[in-house]
Write a protein that holds these residues in place. Structure first.
Motif, PDB file in Angstrom:
ATOM      1  N   MET A 125       1.283  -1.186   0.090  1.00 53.65           N
ATOM      2  CA  MET A 125      -0.066   0.013   0.203  1.00 53.65           C
ATOM      3  C   MET A 125       0.951   1.314  -0.365  1.00 53.65           C
ATOM      4  O   MET A 125       1.229   1.557   0.776  1.00 53.65           O
ATOM      5  CB  MET A 125      -0.988   0.054   1.017  1.00 53.65           C
ATOM      6  CG  MET A 125      -2.100   0.851   1.565  1.00 53.65           C
ATOM      7  SD  MET A 125      -3.131   0.497   2.169  1.00 53.65           S
ATOM      8  CE  MET A 125      -3.261   2.297   3.102  1.00 53.65           C
ATOM      9  N   ALA A 126       0.691   2.020  -1.392  1.00 54.49           N
ATOM     10  CA  ALA A 126       2.058   3.204  -1.370  1.00 54.49           C
ATOM     11  C   ALA A 126       1.520   3.960  -0.152  1.00 54.49           C
ATOM     12  O   ALA A 126       0.391   4.440   0.058  1.00 54.49           O
ATOM     13  CB  ALA A 126       1.966   3.370  -2.834  1.00 54.49           C
ATOM     14  N   GLN A 180     -14.595  -0.670 -10.697  1.00 58.02           N
ATOM     15  CA  GLN A 180     -13.447  -1.853 -11.601  1.00 58.02           C
ATOM     16  C   GLN A 180     -12.136  -1.574 -10.584  1.00 58.02           C
ATOM     17  O   GLN A 180     -11.037  -2.252 -11.941  1.00 58.02           O
ATOM     18  CB  GLN A 180     -13.435  -0.387 -12.581  1.00 58.02           C
ATOM     19  CG  GLN A 180     -14.011  -0.635 -13.530  1.00 58.02           C
ATOM     20  CD  GLN A 180     -14.504  -0.189 -14.749  1.00 58.02           C
ATOM     21  OE1 GLN A 180     -14.182   1.585 -13.970  1.00 58.02           O
ATOM     22  NE2 GLN A 180     -15.805   0.215 -15.241  1.00 58.02           N
ATOM     23  N   SER A 238     -15.093   7.613  -9.109  1.00 59.91           N
ATOM     24  CA  SER A 238     -13.709   7.986  -9.210  1.00 59.91           C
ATOM     25  C   SER A 238     -13.120   7.756  -7.913  1.00 59.91           C
ATOM     26  O   SER A 238     -13.472   8.229  -7.045  1.00 59.91           O
ATOM     27  CB  SER A 238     -13.536   8.321 -10.397  1.00 59.91           C
ATOM     28  OG  SER A 238     -11.666   9.038  -9.875  1.00 59.91           O
ATOM     29  N   PHE A 295      -9.982  -5.250 -11.285  1.00 61.13           N
ATOM     30  CA  PHE A 295      -8.819  -4.928 -11.808  1.00 61.13           C
ATOM     31  C   PHE A 295      -7.584  -6.063 -10.503  1.00 61.13           C
ATOM     32  O   PHE A 295      -6.247  -6.679 -10.913  1.00 61.13           O
ATOM     33  CB  PHE A 295      -7.993  -4.054 -11.560  1.00 61.13           C
ATOM     34  CG  PHE A 295      -6.178  -3.588 -12.115  1.00 61.13           C
ATOM     35  CD1 PHE A 295      -6.103  -4.543 -13.584  1.00 61.13           C
ATOM     36  CD2 PHE A 295      -5.304  -3.442 -11.397  1.00 61.13           C
ATOM     37  CE1 PHE A 295      -4.499  -4.856 -13.760  1.00 61.13           C
ATOM     38  CE2 PHE A 295      -4.245  -3.430 -11.879  1.00 61.13           C
ATOM     39  CZ  PHE A 295      -3.072  -3.427 -13.114  1.00 61.13           C
ATOM     40  N   PHE A 296      -7.708  -5.023  -8.954  1.00 64.18           N
ATOM     41  CA  PHE A 296      -6.446  -6.094  -8.755  1.00 64.18           C
ATOM     42  C   PHE A 296      -6.558  -7.278  -7.946  1.00 64.18           C
ATOM     43  O   PHE A 296      -5.757  -8.091  -7.908  1.00 64.18           O
ATOM     44  CB  PHE A 296      -6.401  -4.758  -7.182  1.00 64.18           C
ATOM     45  CG  PHE A 296      -5.416  -3.448  -7.093  1.00 64.18           C
ATOM     46  CD1 PHE A 296      -3.934  -3.919  -7.376  1.00 64.18           C
ATOM     47  CD2 PHE A 296      -6.426  -2.595  -7.469  1.00 64.18           C
ATOM     48  CE1 PHE A 296      -3.266  -2.693  -7.453  1.00 64.18           C
ATOM     49  CE2 PHE A 296      -5.716  -1.751  -7.527  1.00 64.18           C
ATOM     50  CZ  PHE A 296      -4.318  -1.288  -7.517  1.00 64.18           C
ATOM     51  N   SER A 323      -2.053   4.820  -3.953  1.00 70.15           N
ATOM     52  CA  SER A 323      -1.868   4.632  -5.940  1.00 70.15           C
ATOM     53  C   SER A 323      -3.289   3.619  -5.920  1.00 70.15           C
ATOM     54  O   SER A 323      -3.082   2.916  -6.944  1.00 70.15           O
ATOM     55  CB  SER A 323      -0.596   4.040  -6.042  1.00 70.15           C
ATOM     56  OG  SER A 323       0.166   4.834  -5.220  1.00 70.15           O
ATOM     57  N   LEU A 324      -3.915   4.506  -6.661  1.00 68.94           N
ATOM     58  CA  LEU A 324      -5.762   3.510  -7.314  1.00 68.94           C
ATOM     59  C   LEU A 324      -5.894   4.158  -8.220  1.00 68.94           C
ATOM     60  O   LEU A 324      -5.506   5.443  -9.746  1.00 68.94           O
ATOM     61  CB  LEU A 324      -6.369   3.977  -6.353  1.00 68.94           C
ATOM     62  CG  LEU A 324      -6.432   3.476  -5.531  1.00 68.94           C
ATOM     63  CD1 LEU A 324      -7.275   4.388  -4.099  1.00 68.94           C
ATOM     64  CD2 LEU A 324      -6.190   2.127  -5.283  1.00 68.94           C
ATOM     65  N   TYR A 325      -6.212   3.225  -9.831  1.00 69.03           N
ATOM     66  CA  TYR A 325      -6.242   4.227 -10.397  1.00 69.03           C
ATOM     67  C   TYR A 325      -7.709   5.012 -10.999  1.00 69.03           C
ATOM     68  O   TYR A 325      -8.403   5.217 -10.665  1.00 69.03           O
ATOM     69  CB  TYR A 325      -6.821   2.341 -11.464  1.00 69.03           C
ATOM     70  CG  TYR A 325      -6.038   2.277 -12.297  1.00 69.03           C
ATOM     71  CD1 TYR A 325      -4.820   3.025 -13.004  1.00 69.03           C
ATOM     72  CD2 TYR A 325      -4.955   0.590 -11.510  1.00 69.03           C
ATOM     73  CE1 TYR A 325      -3.377   2.059 -13.574  1.00 69.03           C
ATOM     74  CE2 TYR A 325      -3.778   0.363 -11.726  1.00 69.03           C
ATOM     75  CZ  TYR A 325      -3.251   1.083 -12.391  1.00 69.03           C
ATOM     76  OH  TYR A 325      -2.085   0.304 -12.557  1.00 69.03           O
ATOM     77  N   GLY A 326      -7.941   6.063 -11.118  1.00 68.85           N
ATOM     78  CA  GLY A 326      -8.827   7.402 -11.353  1.00 68.85           C
ATOM     79  C   GLY A 326      -9.380   7.483 -12.662  1.00 68.85           C
ATOM     80  O   GLY A 326     -10.602   8.003 -11.960  1.00 68.85           O
ATOM     81  N   LEU A 327      -8.653   6.863 -13.351  1.00 68.45           N
ATOM     82  CA  LEU A 327      -9.569   6.910 -14.669  1.00 68.45           C
ATOM     83  C   LEU A 327     -10.775   5.648 -15.104  1.00 68.45           C
ATOM     84  O   LEU A 327     -11.655   5.547 -15.244  1.00 68.45           O
ATOM     85  CB  LEU A 327      -9.047   6.385 -16.123  1.00 68.45           C
ATOM     86  CG  LEU A 327      -7.940   8.157 -16.297  1.00 68.45           C
ATOM     87  CD1 LEU A 327      -7.244   7.863 -17.485  1.00 68.45           C
ATOM     88  CD2 LEU A 327      -8.698   9.153 -16.796  1.00 68.45           C
ATOM     89  N   LEU A 328     -10.559   4.568 -13.378  1.00 64.78           N
ATOM     90  CA  LEU A 328     -11.523   3.637 -13.413  1.00 64.78           C
ATOM     91  C   LEU A 328     -12.587   3.595 -12.079  1.00 64.78           C
ATOM     92  O   LEU A 328     -12.222   4.574 -11.264  1.00 64.78           O
ATOM     93  CB  LEU A 328     -10.808   2.634 -13.103  1.00 64.78           C
ATOM     94  CG  LEU A 328     -10.029   1.094 -14.148  1.00 64.78           C
ATOM     95  CD1 LEU A 328      -9.286   2.242 -15.106  1.00 64.78           C
ATOM     96  CD2 LEU A 328      -9.431   0.612 -14.378  1.00 64.78           C
ATOM     97  N   SER A 329     -13.371   3.123 -12.343  1.00 65.94           N
ATOM     98  CA  SER A 329     -14.928   3.390 -10.956  1.00 65.94           C
ATOM     99  C   SER A 329     -14.172   2.740 -10.109  1.00 65.94           C
ATOM    100  O   SER A 329     -13.370   1.560  -9.837  1.00 65.94           O
ATOM    101  CB  SER A 329     -15.823   2.778 -11.226  1.00 65.94           C
ATOM    102  OG  SER A 329     -16.046   1.230 -11.621  1.00 65.94           O
ATOM    103  N   LYS A 382       0.859   7.032  -1.885  1.00 69.87           N
ATOM    104  CA  LYS A 382      -0.136   7.909  -2.089  1.00 69.87           C
ATOM    105  C   LYS A 382      -1.739   7.164  -1.889  1.00 69.87           C
ATOM    106  O   LYS A 382      -2.497   8.046  -3.319  1.00 69.87           O
ATOM    107  CB  LYS A 382       0.555   9.252  -3.286  1.00 69.87           C
ATOM    108  CG  LYS A 382       1.026  10.372  -2.725  1.00 69.87           C
ATOM    109  CD  LYS A 382       2.051  10.463  -3.851  1.00 69.87           C
ATOM    110  CE  LYS A 382       2.155   9.729  -5.188  1.00 69.87           C
ATOM    111  NZ  LYS A 382       3.038  10.212  -6.275  1.00 69.87           N
TER     112      LYS A 382
END
Lengths: 577, 367
Positions: free
Chosen positions: A405-406, A419, A455, A423-424, A410-416, A408
């Motif tokens: 777990m980073a 999603q 998001s 993904f993970f 770090s998750l994908y803001g362009l995905l919901s 900031k």
């Protein structure tokens, strides 16, 4: 004629579209005092600061700074107030003195006596020896001091400091604090915004903000005094203090509880007797003692108490099979970037089921060490092993043992949100059925249901952190790497986060965590203190504190222990040189 | 591995297409550009003004001027009295060309002596004036033929025929080329941003600690970009056939194969740029410094054969060079498989080299 108050805030509301940042706030800030503007992230501290600095107009209500209205007489406010934003706009390619000179001409400060002013400021901030150094090459603390010098240039009546201690190590933080106290002693009104509650405790007066509302105004001591007789320490716990905390938090009388080294600190409901608490911890050898309340206890109490002690997610996890293997180990780990040594000959082992903390000032090398351990950086020499594997060359199944777990989130803001979860779970290769089950579990335990289509960028910080944890736990890793997992997260969410971590550790998960919150270090079984690329101390939190106790300071706090260890290391380096 | 790969491909496609705005940015501008450019990028010379100074006033100068007036490329003829007027008109860009018939022009023609007329062209508009001169020469030739006929001798007839594009319709030439250029720019942009964006957000570290291997990460980013680029190029090619009515004479399957190889090699270039970029800003700068030479050295505007030798060699490393050969051949030339193959294998080499480079660089990141 009476001198107007430094700052008067009258019925102020500030909205951004749908969002209300500040709601119906009334307050007065006095001269000659250090006023803390306290609250979790997103409480509205920066918005209020910017309005006081006449950089933003209130939606409703009025603010007067040194008698000038921030909307009608903005120029007067700019004259009277010195403002230091969170990131002061220093020109990294200019030297310290050039930055001062540039700032003076930007603020239209006449040439007369300018050199004397610079001299005074440099002396005050103890930056004289670094006059010619480029601002980009100053440490975080020195940068803040230079920012402070710039903000003080026009001899302001009101000094507004927005989170000056973020990213500053405890030693510099203490220096900065001393300077500001001196200024308020001279009659200046100083506003210091912070989310560190130990800082708030030392202010003359605090304004406590939560979700845009002013929850409390006055001396911190008065707020803390309300808690008299409700704060307790449980000492002498022999087995499983994390379990004891979980049980304690489930007691109806307990408002809040945290781990402090080998002990537990608990706050009881108003009027409750400590008997139930004593009964609950007796079987583990715990003894309840009354302790002086601190500001944080009052803060949590005011916000409605901390979260419970159960972690639904940990309860669903299988126990990590017992084995003798060392979870994480590094041997003579060294990393050089050119001539700069980021990590110098670092060795330690982390046992299975342990929380191991990497602590240290910014730039001490803890992030570099961390990255080498989880395989993101190649060591210059030495080796870093997780469950016996060097992760850089490890096959996929070795990496399955690691959750990350980073800093900031770090998750994908362009995905919901959904999603992201999908993904993970997919990238960790979970089979279809298992994936669906795990995702449902995560949604349920972290209460993500109502945000599924949103998001991650739009989530409140606390939920962002929950989602990041959910994504890191999707494949149930036996070893968890957390890089400053709670920076910028409010104390209540932080407690909730540690409830999950504690519960997982009790199931045999190993946790390696970096942090700059001293109270978080207390959750660790052992702490490695890094300074100037080396580990200068490695012990349990209580051991570190005991090791630095002196007759003057018989019971140092974690921060005091930290400072004295760093100072000792500096002394040693000086003696060697 | 399949699960991991699918997850990454789905993630990548979603990050391109989930947001209606980014969807529009991906699809809208290239199609609009195709429509606009196919009319704007024309090499024809049209709507020209010509000045005429007729000091002859005889039969043959009249004949010439009348033919000139009737020619499609002329909009207006300005008759002037003095040579100085020509200077002035050209100077002020009123005319592209000026014609001067000397006093003995018709006399020389009648006497069957070589007759000379002066043509003055605006050298500042070198390209257009060259084309205009060609048109003027053609008129002069036509008069010569008419003259010979009138005298009863059969003139040597010169018939010019442009193969593959008999009427030299420039859209036939421009639209297929644009399909490659625009699809290339989009594929380059989305891929060059993809790794850099993840690095900026910190999600790249998150990927690197997961079991996903560098080769999977690159495949996961290649497949969606390949699909998007291929679809975009195919839509533009279809627009060429159905909107601009350009005859398509080649094989659809061969062209599609060419398109996919082309996009694959472009994706490789984009991912290589992205893998060395620390930030999205660097990636965008990298894309620009790659895109301009890729377009200019492709034969889109100036034929590769006209470049100096060393540049011709460099142009061979440009996927667009080869794609333009394939697409032009497929539209107008019937697309013989041998031609297509000869242009296809260099793209395969470029794709292989760049994609491997991207994988190696991502791997090196771990070290």
């Amino acid at each position: 004629m009476t001198v107007p108050a430094a700052v008067e805030i009258i019925g102020v509301t500030k909205t951004f579209g749908e969002l209300t940042a500040i709601e119906e706030m009334n307050a007065v800030i006095e001269r000659g005092r250090l006023t803390g503007l306290v609250g979790p992230d997103g409480a509205g501290k920066t918005t209020l600061m910017r309005m006081m600095a006449a950089l933003m107009a209130p939606s409703r209500g009025r603010i007067r700074v040194a008698g000038c209205d921030v909307v009608a007489e903005a120029a007067g406010v700019h004259q009277a107030a010195g403002y230091m934003p969170q990131r002061f706009g220093l020109y990294e390619d200019l030297s310290v003195i050039e930055n001062l000179r540039l700032y003076a001409s930007l603020r239209d400060i006449g040439e007369d006596g300018l050199d004397r002013t610079f001299e005074r400021l440099l002396h005050f901030t103890r930056l004289e020896p670094f006059k010619a150094r480029l601002a980009g090459r100053l440490s975080g603390g020195m940068k803040q001091k230079l920012g402070l010098a710039c903000a003080l240039m026009a001899r302001p009546e009101v000094l507004l400091l927005d989170e000056p201690s973020v990213g500053v190590d405890p030693v510099s933080r203490r220096e900065l604090w001393g300077m500001v106290q001196e200024l308020s002693g001279e009659g200046m009104a100083v506003v210091w915004s912070t989310s560190y509650l130990d800082e708030a405790e030392r202010c003359d007066s605090v304004l406590l903000l939560n979700e845009g509302k002013l929850e409390y105004a006055g001396p911190p001591r008065r707020l803390t005094a309300r808690l008299a007789g409700r704060s307790f320490a449980v000492r002498g716990i022999e087995i499983d203090r994390r379990g004891a905390l979980a049980e304690t938090l489930e007691l109806p009388d307990v408002r809040d509880g945290v781990i402090q080294g080998a002990s537990i600190r608990a706050v009881l409901r108003e009027g409750a007797s400590p008997d139930a608490l004593a009964a609950a911890v007796r079987s583990r050898g715990g003894v309840v003692e009354t302790v002086a309340p601190r500001f944080e206890d009052a803060f949590i109490d005011l916000l409605g108490g901390g979260p419970g002690g159960r972690s639904a997610i940990a309860e669903k996890m299988d126990r990590v099979a017992a084995s003798d293997e060392v979870a994480v180990s590094c041997r003579n780990l060294t990393k050089r970037f050119g001539s700069f040594v980021a990590t110098d000959d670092v060795s330690f082992d982390v046992e299975r089921g342990e929380i191991f903390g990497l602590l240290g000032p910014n730039g001490a090398g803890k992030s570099t060490t961390f990255k080498m351990l989880c395989g993101l950086l190649k060591p210059t020499s030495g080796e870093a092993l997780v469950a016996g594997h060097d992760l850089r060359h490890a096959p996929g199944d070795a990496k399955l043992k690691l959750g990350y777990m980073a800093q900031k989130f770090s998750l994908y803001g362009l995905l919901s949100v959904r999603q992201n979860l999908e993904f993970f779970s997919g990238v960790y290769g979970l089979a279809r059925k298992l994936r669906a089950r795990r995702i449902d579990e995560m949604i349920e335990t972290f209460e993500l249901e109502r945000y599924l289509g949103a998001s991650p960028d739009a989530l409140p910080l606390g939920y962002k952190q929950r989602l990041a944890l959910a994504c890191a736990l999707m494949h149930r890793p036996p070893v968890l790497f957390l890089d400053e997992p709670t920076s910028g997260v409010d104390p209540i969410t932080r407690r909730e986060f540690w409830t999950h971590i504690n519960a997982m550790v009790r199931r045999g998960v190993t946790v390696l965590v970096t942090t700059h919150f001293m109270d978080e270090a207390e959750y660790c079984d052992r702490v490695a203190l890094m300074y100037r690329a080396r580990v200068i101390a490695l012990d349990s939190p209580d051991g570190l504190k005991a090791g630095t106790a002196t007759p003057d300071l018989p019971e140092p706090t974690m921060e005091e222990a930290f400072i004295s260890l760093v100072e000792a290391a500096d002394e040693e380096a000086r003696a060697a040189a | 591995m399949i699960t991991r790969l699918t997850a990454q491909i789905v993630k990548e496609i979603l990050s391109y297409l989930r947001d209606p705005k980014s969807r529009m940015v991906l699809i809208g501008p290239p199609l609009v550009q195709l429509m606009v450019f196919s009319f704007a990028v024309t090499l024809e010379v049209d709507n020209v003004r010509v000045a005429v100074l007729d000091q002859d006033g005889g039969r043959w100068s009249h004949e010439f001027v009348q033919r000139l007036d009737a020619a499609g490329f002329v909009r207006e003829i300005l008759y002037v009295e003095r040579p100085d007027d020509i200077v002035e008109l050209i100077d002020r860009r009123k005319v592209l060309a000026a014609l001067r018939f000397p006093a003995d022009f018709s006399r020389d023609v009648a006497a069957q002596r070589p007759a000379a007329a002066q043509v003055i062209l605006d050298g500042r508009r070198a390209n257009s004036s060259q084309v205009a001169l060609g048109y003027l020469n053609q008129i002069a030739g036509d008069i010569g033929i008419a003259l010979a006929r009138a005298r009863g001798t059969e003139p040597p007839e010169i018939v010019v025929r442009h193969w593959f594009n008999p009427n030299l319709i420039y859209q036939w030439f421009v639209v297929p080329s644009l399909s490659g250029t625009l699809a290339m720019l989009i594929a380059l942009l989305v891929t060059s941003l993809s790794i850099a964006r993840e690095r900026e957000l910190g999600t790249f570290d998150q990927l690197l600690v997961s079991p996903a291997r560098p080769i999977e990460i690159i495949i996961g980013k290649t497949v969606p970009a390949l699909v998007i680029g291929t679809v975009l190029a195919s839509v533009m090619i279809s627009a060429g056939v159905f909107v601009f009515s350009i005859p398509f004479t080649g094989s659809v399957a061969l062209l599609l194969g060419g398109v996919m190889l082309f996009i694959l090699s472009v994706v490789g270039i984009g991912l290589t740029v992205s893998s060395v970029s620390r930030t999205q800003q660097q990636a965008i700068l990298g894309t620009f410094s790659a895109a301009v030479p890729l377009v200019l050295l492709s034969g889109f505007v100036t034929p590769v054969e006209n470049m100096p030798g060393w540049l011709q060699i460099i142009a061979q490393a440009n996927p667009l060079t080869h794609y333009l050969i394939i697409v032009r051949s497929s539209f107008l030339k019937g697309g013989p498989p041998a031609d297509i193959l000869a242009a296809a294998w260099p793209m395969a080499v470029i794709a292989l080299v760049t994609l491997s480079a991207a994988i190696v660089i991502v791997k090196r990141n771990l070290e």
